[in-house]
Enzyme design. Structure first.
Site, PDB file in Angstrom:
ATOM      1  N   ASN A  53       0.827  -1.206   0.000  1.00 50.26           N
ATOM      2  CA  ASN A  53       0.000   0.000   0.000  1.00 50.26           C
ATOM      3  C   ASN A  53       0.862   1.258   0.000  1.00 50.26           C
ATOM      4  O   ASN A  53       0.614   2.210  -0.751  1.00 50.26           O
ATOM      5  CB  ASN A  53      -0.898   0.022   1.245  1.00 50.26           C
ATOM      6  CG  ASN A  53      -2.036  -0.970   1.181  1.00 50.26           C
ATOM      7  OD1 ASN A  53      -2.320  -1.548   0.136  1.00 50.26           O
ATOM      8  ND2 ASN A  53      -2.687  -1.175   2.305  1.00 50.26           N
ATOM      9  N   ARG A 404      -5.677   2.030 -13.085  1.00 49.12           N
ATOM     10  CA  ARG A 404      -4.268   2.118 -12.708  1.00 49.12           C
ATOM     11  C   ARG A 404      -3.675   0.761 -12.358  1.00 49.12           C
ATOM     12  O   ARG A 404      -4.232  -0.001 -11.578  1.00 49.12           O
ATOM     13  CB  ARG A 404      -4.088   3.087 -11.531  1.00 49.12           C
ATOM     14  CG  ARG A 404      -2.629   3.281 -11.126  1.00 49.12           C
ATOM     15  CD  ARG A 404      -2.461   4.348 -10.082  1.00 49.12           C
ATOM     16  NE  ARG A 404      -2.546   5.676 -10.648  1.00 49.12           N
ATOM     17  CZ  ARG A 404      -3.412   6.598 -10.262  1.00 49.12           C
ATOM     18  NH1 ARG A 404      -4.298   6.310  -9.332  1.00 49.12           N
ATOM     19  NH2 ARG A 404      -3.413   7.798 -10.816  1.00 49.12           N
ATOM     20  N   HIS A 434     -16.274   2.836 -14.187  1.00 52.58           N
ATOM     21  CA  HIS A 434     -16.008   2.020 -13.006  1.00 52.58           C
ATOM     22  C   HIS A 434     -17.207   1.146 -12.643  1.00 52.58           C
ATOM     23  O   HIS A 434     -17.127   0.321 -11.735  1.00 52.58           O
ATOM     24  CB  HIS A 434     -15.642   2.954 -11.836  1.00 52.58           C
ATOM     25  CG  HIS A 434     -15.066   2.281 -10.641  1.00 52.58           C
ATOM     26  ND1 HIS A 434     -15.724   2.218  -9.430  1.00 52.58           N
ATOM     27  CD2 HIS A 434     -13.890   1.638 -10.467  1.00 52.58           C
ATOM     28  CE1 HIS A 434     -14.978   1.573  -8.557  1.00 52.58           C
ATOM     29  NE2 HIS A 434     -13.866   1.205  -9.152  1.00 52.58           N
ATOM     30  N   TYR A 467     -11.836 -10.056  -1.603  1.00 48.97           N
ATOM     31  CA  TYR A 467     -12.574  -8.806  -1.457  1.00 48.97           C
ATOM     32  C   TYR A 467     -14.018  -9.138  -1.094  1.00 48.97           C
ATOM     33  O   TYR A 467     -14.618 -10.036  -1.685  1.00 48.97           O
ATOM     34  CB  TYR A 467     -12.603  -7.998  -2.764  1.00 48.97           C
ATOM     35  CG  TYR A 467     -11.320  -7.337  -3.177  1.00 48.97           C
ATOM     36  CD1 TYR A 467     -10.091  -7.728  -2.659  1.00 48.97           C
ATOM     37  CD2 TYR A 467     -11.334  -6.313  -4.119  1.00 48.97           C
ATOM     38  CE1 TYR A 467      -8.915  -7.112  -3.062  1.00 48.97           C
ATOM     39  CE2 TYR A 467     -10.158  -5.688  -4.524  1.00 48.97           C
ATOM     40  CZ  TYR A 467      -8.953  -6.099  -3.993  1.00 48.97           C
ATOM     41  OH  TYR A 467      -7.799  -5.484  -4.395  1.00 48.97           O
ATOM     42  N   ARG A 563     -13.913   1.891   5.208  1.00 52.70           N
ATOM     43  CA  ARG A 563     -12.672   1.122   5.291  1.00 52.70           C
ATOM     44  C   ARG A 563     -11.449   2.022   5.235  1.00 52.70           C
ATOM     45  O   ARG A 563     -10.490   1.838   5.963  1.00 52.70           O
ATOM     46  CB  ARG A 563     -12.594   0.105   4.154  1.00 52.70           C
ATOM     47  CG  ARG A 563     -11.384  -0.819   4.277  1.00 52.70           C
ATOM     48  CD  ARG A 563     -11.094  -1.554   2.991  1.00 52.70           C
ATOM     49  NE  ARG A 563     -10.372  -0.729   2.043  1.00 52.70           N
ATOM     50  CZ  ARG A 563     -10.642  -0.654   0.739  1.00 52.70           C
ATOM     51  NH1 ARG A 563     -11.647  -1.326   0.250  1.00 52.70           N
ATOM     52  NH2 ARG A 563      -9.932   0.098  -0.061  1.00 52.70           N
ATOM     53  N   HIS A 591     -15.054  -4.177   0.598  1.00 52.67           N
ATOM     54  CA  HIS A 591     -15.113  -3.483  -0.685  1.00 52.67           C
ATOM     55  C   HIS A 591     -16.521  -3.087  -1.105  1.00 52.67           C
ATOM     56  O   HIS A 591     -16.682  -2.216  -1.954  1.00 52.67           O
ATOM     57  CB  HIS A 591     -14.470  -4.371  -1.761  1.00 52.67           C
ATOM     58  CG  HIS A 591     -14.183  -3.680  -3.047  1.00 52.67           C
ATOM     59  ND1 HIS A 591     -14.886  -3.934  -4.204  1.00 52.67           N
ATOM     60  CD2 HIS A 591     -13.277  -2.735  -3.376  1.00 52.67           C
ATOM     61  CE1 HIS A 591     -14.413  -3.191  -5.187  1.00 52.67           C
ATOM     62  NE2 HIS A 591     -13.439  -2.447  -4.713  1.00 52.67           N
TER      63      HIS A 591
END
Length: 690
Positions: A53, A404, A434, A467, A563, A591
């Site tokens: 991360n 990305r 998205h 997820y 989150r 998620h």
């Protein structure tokens, strides 16, 4: 560990900077590595997640700040700080977190691994004892991949690859430092850890190179090696207004990404000051580029740490429960009969792939439409679409090539689908797509039928195992028509789409949620009970935050489950006194996004692909799905209740971003495990795997 983010917030701040908030989130990941309740090898995995991360954070967010600093120091960030001030604050917080990270490895994790008989071999042990297996690995595998370089006054400066590992040492002759030596650590392609399973010996590949320093630079007396790593700007910088095809621009930018401007030069703090100064000068690094680190970098490689078959120090397996649709003799008839909710990773992903595979083989299916943002490397989803295209179905696939770090695989799958005969649409200029949508169009004796799948997660079988996401299958005509309308817009044949049921960004998603909040405000002002519970990954958009502040001041009771990023300041006197924020970081990455509006006892629920970030609401194609089926609405409502009840892995975020576990007296309640059990009950399965 004690949170450090609060040091940079005052009581007068109305918002939290998103980057400070993100570091607070990554601190929660680090807390999981420190949590003794997690199995030991899983704590190593959390260390790997934290490191991964942070690496992306520096490649993206910090790189952008560095560019602002380079361009114009008078520019302010979104919430008022100068880029230079914010950059310094971020680096101080990261430094404190990495101190805690190193302490966790050295004083907690490694001693516990050694107590299990796992011995770490450093270069002195490799040199002084007979570890022939390591010497053989060095000769056969490592040495041929090394590219040593001398750094002298007249030598050419080598190029430091993005995110690659290097070792630097002093090279002496006759007692004098004659040069510095630089050598790559070839991992990848080699594994970072070499292990002897029988003896439970493990070593970093870095230390094998250190042990053979005299062989790497044979003409010198070799001093200690110090590790360094350079992260580079990962932004693509495509020109949305250029006439050049966007796919070609992205391809070209992927090459430039590896040579981008420095965003972080990580170095071993034991390195002599003179060496660091020489390296900074040689590679043209500023003080803001330099980040102190430890002996080892790229610790996301802990994902590959050998487990020596110590399965009892891993999470107990949670095999996904079979969803009732998996066993349906006629999948489409089952969807036609009623809507179906699927919950990942607690239920199997099989119904999603079966949905597309069944369509590929169905003689009544005439068209399949799908949006792809991130797909698995060996994707059953794309294989089903390719099969459908080859079978003569009209297959329309929208692929987002600006996702990305997934740009290259998305372009690859686009080419594969085009070669199979699919109609492939690529990114819309100035927008990202998205939304997570799939639709099967069938022509039957009763007319045209649209079967639709709307999800909060990507069409990715791999991430569906780690997820948490929700998806809904429906044959609803209104939803089906809205999804078809959106695909017409994506194809460029409908400029001004209207939607009857779906909330769609950038058209109606923001205004739709604002209207729902306004309705709760009206209920509160009329003396009725008003409440909102929302689950998101990130909350950053100032307009939506201001709307929640207004609702709080009107008396609406607001509970947020976030989150990651939270730019809202909860429990602030006079501003947000009725807003409580909690965050769950646990075994699976939370998620899914869901929204429940009390509506005077007649609650309305939505799920969505969108977070409440400005980019999601204004610069992306996103979808909010109203939950119309009463059973599914009841299920999602209970899932929200289960999350809010968590007393094992939930933290309550105060207005200073401190990460305080919610651990009242009484039995611990771990929502992810309870959700797994309940998913098994809904699937008609037992929950013995917990």
């Amino acid at each position: 560990m004690q949170s450090t983010s609060y040091l940079y917030l005052s009581d007068d701040d109305r918002f939290v900077d998103r980057d400070l908030s993100w570091l607070s989130f990554n601190e929660r990941v680090l807390q999981e590595a420190q949590d003794e309740r997690n199995p030991l090898l899983e704590r190593l995995s959390f260390l790997a997640i934290y490191s991964s991360n942070l690496d992306e954070f520096y490649r993206v967010r910090v790189a952008a700040l560095r560019n602002l600093v380079r361009s114009d120091a008078s520019i302010s960030t979104k919430f008022g700080q100068s880029p230079a001030e914010l950059l310094r604050a971020l680096n101080r917080i990261v430094h404190a977190q990495q101190e805690a990270y190193g302490h966790t490895i050295r004083t907690v994790i490694r001693p516990q691994l050694e107590a299990l008989g796992i011995r770490f071999l450093r270069e002195d042990a490799i040199r002084d004892q007979d570890h022939s297996w390591l010497h053989e690995r060095y000769r056969n595998d490592i040495r041929p991949r090394l590219k040593p370089a001398l750094l002298t006054a007249d030598s050419e400066t080598p190029f430091l690859k993005n995110r690659a590992l290097y070792l630097v040492c002093e090279l002496r002759q006759e007692g004098q430092v004659r040069a510095y030596g630089l050598v790559n650590v070839p991992s990848p392609p080699l594994p970072r850890f070499l292990s002897n399973e029988r003896a439970k010996h493990v070593t970093y590949i870095d230390d094998v190179i250190r042990a053979h320093g005299a062989d790497v630079f044979p003409e010198y007396d070799v001093g200690p090696f110090y590790s360094v790593k350079l992260s580079r700007d990962a932004e693509l910088y495509v020109d949305e207004d250029s006439p050049e095809p966007l796919v070609q621009q992205v391809n070209d930018s992927l090459v430039r990404r590896e040579t981008g401007a420095p965003s972080r030069f990580l170095y071993d703090t034991r390195m002599p000051a003179s060496m660091l100064e020489a390296l900074a000068q040689r590679f043209q690094l500023s003080d803001d580029d330099l980040m102190p680190g430890g002996r080892y970098h790229n610790l996301h490689d802990y994902f590959g740490f050998p487990d020596f078959n110590l399965v009892e120090h891993r999470f107990h397996p949670h095999p996904p429960h079979a969803h009732p649709l998996t066993a349906a003799s006629d999948l489409f008839a089952a969807i036609r009969e009623r809507d179906h909710l699927i919950q990942f990773p607690y239920q199997s992903y099989a119904p999603v792939t079966r949905f597309l595979e069944t369509a590929a083989d169905d003689p009544d299916c005439t068209e399949i439409r799908v949006t792809l943002y991130r797909v698995a490397s060996n994707s059953a989803v794309t294989r089903a679409l390719i099969r459908a295209a080859k079978a003569g179905k009209k297959v329309t696939v929208f692929i987002e090539v600006k996702a990305r770090f997934d740009e290259a695989p998305n372009i690859h799958w686009g080419r594969e689908l085009q070669e199979a005969g699919a109609h492939v649409l690529y990114s819309i200029r100035n927008l990202k797509v998205h939304a997570k949508l799939a639709q099967v169009v069938r022509e039957t004796e009763q007319g045209t039928e649209r079967l639709t799948y709307v999800s909060t997660g990507n069409f990715n079988e791999k991430t569906s195992r780690v997820y948490t996401d929700l998806g809904v299958f429906t044959a609803g005509a209104t939803i089906g028509h809205d999804v078809e309308t959106l695909f017409l817009h994506l194809a460029g044949t409908l400029d001004d789409p209207t939607f009857e049921s779906l909330l769609v960004a950038p058209f109606t998603l923001r205004s739709g949620f604002e209207n729902l909040i306004d309705r709760e405000i009206s209920h509160a002002k009329a003396g009725r009970h008003a409440a909102i519970r929302i689950k998101l990954n990130s909350l950053e958009d100032p307009r939506m935050i201001e709307k929640l502040y207004a609702a709080s001041q009107a008396g609406v009771h607001i509970e947020l489950i976030l989150r990651g990023i939270c730019c809202l300041r909860p429990n602030q006197p006079g501003l947000s006194e009725t807003i409580t924020v909690r965050s769950i970081v646990d075994r699976y990455l939370e998620h899914w996004r869901a929204f429940r509006f009390h509506n005077d006892g007649h609650p309305e629920l939505y799920i969505s692909s969108a977070d409440w970030m400005t980019r999601n609401l204004s610069r992306r194609i996103e979808v909010g799905l109203p939950i119309l089926d009463p059973t599914i609405a009841s299920t999602i409502s209970r899932l929200l209740d289960m999350q809010w009840a968590d007393t094992a892995k939930a933290r309550e975020l105060d207005r200073y971003l401190t990460n305080t576990y919610c651990r009242p007296d009484g039995p611990s309640y771990r929502s992810q495990y309870e959700e797994y059990i309940w998913a098994g009950e809904r699937s008609g399965a037992t929950s013995e795997a917990v």
